[in-house]
Design a protein around this motif. Sequence first.
Motif, PDB file in Angstrom:
ATOM      1  N   ARG A 219      36.892  36.511  33.836  1.00  0.00           N
ATOM      2  CA  ARG A 219      35.484  36.279  33.502  1.00  0.00           C
ATOM      3  C   ARG A 219      34.542  37.030  34.435  1.00  0.00           C
ATOM      4  O   ARG A 219      33.584  37.652  33.975  1.00  0.00           O
ATOM      5  CB  ARG A 219      35.179  34.776  33.549  1.00  0.00           C
ATOM      6  CG  ARG A 219      35.809  34.001  32.408  1.00  0.00           C
ATOM      7  CD  ARG A 219      35.376  32.557  32.369  1.00  0.00           C
ATOM      8  NE  ARG A 219      35.946  31.884  31.202  1.00  0.00           N
ATOM      9  CZ  ARG A 219      35.707  30.627  30.872  1.00  0.00           C
ATOM     10  NH1 ARG A 219      34.914  29.888  31.614  1.00  0.00           N
ATOM     11  NH2 ARG A 219      36.258  30.099  29.784  1.00  0.00           N
ATOM     12  N   THR A 220      34.788  36.936  35.722  1.00  0.00           N
ATOM     13  CA  THR A 220      33.836  37.533  36.670  1.00  0.00           C
ATOM     14  C   THR A 220      34.011  39.032  36.823  1.00  0.00           C
ATOM     15  O   THR A 220      33.052  39.740  37.152  1.00  0.00           O
ATOM     16  CB  THR A 220      33.980  36.856  38.048  1.00  0.00           C
ATOM     17  OG1 THR A 220      35.330  37.005  38.520  1.00  0.00           O
ATOM     18  CG2 THR A 220      33.636  35.384  37.973  1.00  0.00           C
ATOM     19  N   ARG A 221      35.222  39.558  36.593  1.00  0.00           N
ATOM     20  CA  ARG A 221      35.457  40.993  36.747  1.00  0.00           C
ATOM     21  C   ARG A 221      35.350  41.767  35.433  1.00  0.00           C
ATOM     22  O   ARG A 221      34.952  42.938  35.434  1.00  0.00           O
ATOM     23  CB  ARG A 221      36.846  41.232  37.354  1.00  0.00           C
ATOM     24  CG  ARG A 221      37.042  40.602  38.726  1.00  0.00           C
ATOM     25  CD  ARG A 221      36.192  41.276  39.801  1.00  0.00           C
ATOM     26  NE  ARG A 221      36.431  40.688  41.115  1.00  0.00           N
ATOM     27  CZ  ARG A 221      37.389  41.075  41.939  1.00  0.00           C
ATOM     28  NH1 ARG A 221      38.225  42.045  41.564  1.00  0.00           N
ATOM     29  NH2 ARG A 221      37.537  40.494  43.112  1.00  0.00           N
ATOM     30  N   HIS A 222      35.730  41.127  34.330  1.00  0.00           N
ATOM     31  CA  HIS A 222      35.795  41.863  33.063  1.00  0.00           C
ATOM     32  C   HIS A 222      35.014  41.196  31.937  1.00  0.00           C
ATOM     33  O   HIS A 222      35.029  41.707  30.808  1.00  0.00           O
ATOM     34  CB  HIS A 222      37.257  42.039  32.633  1.00  0.00           C
ATOM     35  CG  HIS A 222      38.103  42.733  33.650  1.00  0.00           C
ATOM     36  ND1 HIS A 222      38.038  44.097  33.873  1.00  0.00           N
ATOM     37  CD2 HIS A 222      39.031  42.248  34.527  1.00  0.00           C
ATOM     38  CE1 HIS A 222      38.906  44.421  34.832  1.00  0.00           C
ATOM     39  NE2 HIS A 222      39.506  43.319  35.247  1.00  0.00           N
ATOM     40  N   SER A 223      34.374  40.068  32.216  1.00  0.00           N
ATOM     41  CA  SER A 223      33.613  39.318  31.192  1.00  0.00           C
ATOM     42  C   SER A 223      34.475  38.995  29.976  1.00  0.00           C
ATOM     43  O   SER A 223      34.010  39.032  28.828  1.00  0.00           O
ATOM     44  CB  SER A 223      32.368  40.102  30.762  1.00  0.00           C
ATOM     45  OG  SER A 223      31.496  40.282  31.849  1.00  0.00           O
ATOM     46  N   GLN A 224      35.720  38.667  30.231  1.00  0.00           N
ATOM     47  CA  GLN A 224      36.648  38.308  29.163  1.00  0.00           C
ATOM     48  C   GLN A 224      37.075  36.851  29.330  1.00  0.00           C
ATOM     49  O   GLN A 224      36.724  36.187  30.289  1.00  0.00           O
ATOM     50  CB  GLN A 224      37.875  39.225  29.200  1.00  0.00           C
ATOM     51  CG  GLN A 224      37.562  40.684  28.908  1.00  0.00           C
ATOM     52  CD  GLN A 224      38.802  41.559  28.984  1.00  0.00           C
ATOM     53  OE1 GLN A 224      39.882  41.107  29.315  1.00  0.00           O
ATOM     54  NE2 GLN A 224      38.632  42.849  28.687  1.00  0.00           N
ATOM     55  N   ALA A 225      37.841  36.361  28.330  1.00  0.00           N
ATOM     56  CA  ALA A 225      38.335  34.973  28.323  1.00  0.00           C
ATOM     57  C   ALA A 225      37.184  33.983  28.403  1.00  0.00           C
ATOM     58  O   ALA A 225      37.264  32.956  29.059  1.00  0.00           O
ATOM     59  CB  ALA A 225      39.315  34.745  29.474  1.00  0.00           C
ATOM     60  N   VAL A 226      36.082  34.311  27.714  1.00  0.00           N
ATOM     61  CA  VAL A 226      34.901  33.457  27.729  1.00  0.00           C
ATOM     62  C   VAL A 226      34.893  32.573  26.492  1.00  0.00           C
ATOM     63  O   VAL A 226      35.214  33.021  25.388  1.00  0.00           O
ATOM     64  CB  VAL A 226      33.612  34.307  27.775  1.00  0.00           C
ATOM     65  CG1 VAL A 226      32.378  33.420  27.772  1.00  0.00           C
ATOM     66  CG2 VAL A 226      33.629  35.210  28.992  1.00  0.00           C
ATOM     67  N   GLY A 227      34.511  31.318  26.681  1.00  0.00           N
ATOM     68  CA  GLY A 227      34.474  30.384  25.569  1.00  0.00           C
ATOM     69  C   GLY A 227      35.823  29.713  25.361  1.00  0.00           C
ATOM     70  O   GLY A 227      36.816  30.011  26.034  1.00  0.00           O
ATOM     71  N   TYR A 228      35.865  28.794  24.427  1.00  0.00           N
ATOM     72  CA  TYR A 228      37.099  28.072  24.088  1.00  0.00           C
ATOM     73  C   TYR A 228      37.704  27.371  25.300  1.00  0.00           C
ATOM     74  O   TYR A 228      38.926  27.373  25.502  1.00  0.00           O
ATOM     75  CB  TYR A 228      38.120  29.018  23.450  1.00  0.00           C
ATOM     76  CG  TYR A 228      37.651  29.657  22.170  1.00  0.00           C
ATOM     77  CD1 TYR A 228      37.605  28.924  20.980  1.00  0.00           C
ATOM     78  CD2 TYR A 228      37.228  30.985  22.159  1.00  0.00           C
ATOM     79  CE1 TYR A 228      37.148  29.504  19.811  1.00  0.00           C
ATOM     80  CE2 TYR A 228      36.758  31.568  20.989  1.00  0.00           C
ATOM     81  CZ  TYR A 228      36.722  30.822  19.822  1.00  0.00           C
ATOM     82  OH  TYR A 228      36.269  31.393  18.663  1.00  0.00           O
TER      83      TYR A 228
END
Length: 460
Positions: A219-228
């Motif tokens: 989340r903090t490095r790639h803005s991924q795995a957000v939500g759910y």
Amino acid sequence: MEIAAWALIVGSLLVLMALSGSSLKHLPLSTAMLYLPVGLAIGPFWLELARVHPIADARLLEHLTEFVVVVSLFSVGLKLSVELDDRRWLLPLRLAMGSMVITVGLITLVGLAIGLPLGAAVLLGAILAPTDPVLASDVQVSDPEDRSRLRVALTGEGGLNDGTAFPFVMLGLGLLGLHPLGEWGVRWWAVDVVWAVCGGLAIGAALGTLMGRLVLYLRTRHSQAVGYDDFLALGLIGLSYGAALAATTYGFLAVFAAGVALRRVQRQETDAHRKSHDAPAPAPAPDAEAVVEQALTTPDPPVDADHIATQPAHAPAFLAHAMQGSTERVERIGEVAAVVLLGAMLWAVDWALVTWWFVPLLFLVIRPLAVAIGLAGSPVPGTQRRLIAWFGVRGIGSLYYLGYAMNHGLDPALANTLVALTLTTVVASIVAHGISVTPLMERYESMRGRGQKSDRGTPE
């Protein structure tokens, strides 16, 4: 008509869940006390919509309560943000080990006195000794910053002793010839006590730490795995529980440890960010619901919850808050199902097998005595000791252990006796503790607020 009746009942329960949180906050009444009569009503006593028998439907009893307890233990672990080297952990450890073992022993003696064989008496002690993490939410820590010694003790005890009771369940089954104990109990001690307890805690802690760091990194490095975040929470619960069972360890301890580890990662990441930016205080921890509300009600500038979830200053707290909120909602739904199931099974209890003096003996003598011995020498004030002694809530965990024992070959005659004693104890706990929790805890908090030494945020 049956479908219509079920739709009305389920719909009414869901509305009741939504409305009761604030409505019952200051009343001597718990939500479980409202769900129990619903279970009675749908059984043979009245509507006859369901005919659930605790022995014939033991698998339903075991697996439903298993799911509810597992979710609740993870939620309890997330609530405890107390550092592992904090002395407050000593109280739940002493309660979950010392006091619970004493409770098992005392209930075993009572079981022998009422004519149970040794194995069944030990099994009864293991079923009724652990306090419940599901029905005791009103006495648990209310938020991650809550440092109340009383609430931390009761929360930690509920999280730990649902796992530490398992060795005694296996011992009781072993004494009945339903589980291998090994010569002189060597296998029981090595596998069911040392390995299963330590292994379960280690597996849960490792998975909780790895999951927390992986998600925060993405989340903090790639803005991924957000939500759910609800999927993440349930996924971590499933991974921890499944891995622990596959390794022949205790899944209850694993999911609790996973929750504690995830909260620990949150605090470490927040502190690391604060120190790296020379901030004077920890970064604020936004509540997930507050972020969403702000996003909907503040048009200029618009606030994106996903954006907040990827900011290094807020991501750890946002993740922990979101996962805790998700699991608490699932836990509440599970509580409704389990308590309604309990009410629906009461028609099948053989009341002639109930020893009526057992419940007051457990609540008024055995639990206070076990707490007094377990906390001997600790700097816990008298008021807190009395509240800890009283709030030994019995509930969904006891129903799970009962179902587990019946599904592992328990003799039907012994099963009938254990069903009668367990169900009456859980019902009595729901009523007695449900009536008393609000006035007693409000009085305690009022006493603290009037000038007694506060135990929030200070080392004790």
